[in-house]
Enzyme design. Structure first.
Site, PDB file in Angstrom:
ATOM      1  N   SER A 114      26.225  66.341 134.406  1.00  0.00           N
ATOM      2  CA  SER A 114      27.565  66.049 133.892  1.00  0.00           C
ATOM      3  C   SER A 114      28.273  64.988 134.720  1.00  0.00           C
ATOM      4  CB  SER A 114      28.410  67.326 133.878  1.00  0.00           C
ATOM      5  OG  SER A 114      27.850  68.297 133.021  1.00  0.00           O
ATOM      6  N   LYS A 115      29.250  64.350 134.109  1.00  0.00           N
ATOM      7  CA  LYS A 115      30.060  63.357 134.807  1.00  0.00           C
ATOM      8  C   LYS A 115      30.791  64.013 135.978  1.00  0.00           C
ATOM      9  CE  LYS A 115      32.598  61.920 131.365  1.00  0.00           C
ATOM     10  NZ  LYS A 115      33.533  61.050 130.588  1.00  0.00           N
TER      11      LYS A 115
END
Length: 309
Positions: free
Chosen positions: A156-157
């Site tokens: 994920s970011k």
């Protein structure tokens, strides 16, 4: 010639022409140098070309013949073999990415985007994200972007990881946290800095093994990885102060809601139907059979699936 003239010039003019007066050696040398071109008026004999055998040099007379040279094969350097690179190692060109300064810049962006809990920011700064991505993606490790980790999964970011952890904490000190979807192990590593114990479940066996390898160099003592179905949760370790789900389902499985402690918070993306937007959702357990739901941000996650592979 008159007598007076004879006294002054005892030799006749003809004699002077035939017998020029001698001078010192330097003058003679000068005359010789001047006369030298006359000697060169006669063209010198040009030696006839001599056909030489290949590899044999023609030597002047009286010169000792040199030993024939031995032909040497040109030395071609062997190409250096590249050293093997670990799957999760950063390339040499990305050395600067390993510095704390690069992670600090990432944290500055997180702070500018609204992450305020200093414990979350410190945890994000402490974990080297480049160790959890493929070497070819190391230069993008500290950008705010999701990156592939194989098996159709992503890491994920950073902004999403920080946002979800901050929502789960809500200013509290976390004792026991459950993560659904270990992936490469990055989010579990960040959680280990803000919780006493972290339990993480991964349903894809190769990713489960990869997460163990990624976390091993960090020597994190408070993470417990499990290979299994995340939708079932981990009843043996419940209840949990917080549950973080890193995959999107149509709803949150009831089994996970039951494993949330009263006062606990669950953070998950919800909405995985085709064309349906996913929304980051916060669920708080306010009583034994009562939960409160808040829908927050638009997000995009891989789907939450059951079973193991």
């Amino acid at each position: 010639m008159s007598g007076e003239r004879a006294k002054r010039f005892p030799l006749a003019l003809e004699d002077l022409k035939r017998a020029p007066r001698k001078s010192d050696g330097r003058a003679g040398e000068r005359h010789a140098a001047i006369a030298a071109p006359k000697a060169a008026d006669k063209p010198a004999a040009v030696p006839k070309p001599v056909a030489l055998k290949p590899g044999v040099a023609r030597m002047p007379p009286g010169t000792a013949a040199a030993k024939p040279a031995t032909a040497l094969k040109p030395t071609v350097p062997k190409p250096a073999m590249p050293k093997p690179i670990a799957a999760n190692a950063a390339p040499a060109g990305a050395f600067a990415l390993t510095s704390e300064r690069v992670r600090e810049r990432m944290v500055e962006r997180l702070r500018a985007n609204g992450v305020t809990d200093p414990r979350v920011l410190d945890a994000m700064a402490a974990v080297p994200r480049h160790l959890f991505v493929d070497a070819g993606l190391a230069t993008q490790a500290y950008e705010d972007s999701a990156l592939p980790i194989g098996h159709q999964q992503t890491i994920s970011k950073p902004s999403v990881v920080a946002r979800m952890i901050e929502l789960a904490m809500a200013g509290r000190t976390l004792e026991r946290v459950l993560e659904i979807g270990t992936g490469c192990g990055y989010q579990a590593a960040v959680l280990s800095h803000v919780a006493r114990d972290v339990y993480s479940i991964e349903r894809i066996k190769p990713l489960y093994e990869r997460a163990k390898l990624n976390l091993r160099p960090l020597r994190v003592p408070n993470i417990r990885l499990h290979y299994g179905d995340g939708r079932v949760g981990l009843p043996s370790a419940a209840p949990f102060d917080a549950i973080v789900i890193a995959a999107a389902g149509l709803d949150v499985p009831q089994a996970l809601l039951e494993q949330l402690a009263i006062g606990g918070r669950l953070v998950a993306p919800v909405g995985a139907q085709s064309g349906q937007p996913q929304v980051l959702t916060l669920i708080e357990r306010v009583a034994h059979a009562q939960w409160r739901e808040s829908r927050l941000d638009r997000v995009f996650f891989v789907p939450l699936k059951s079973g193991v592979i």
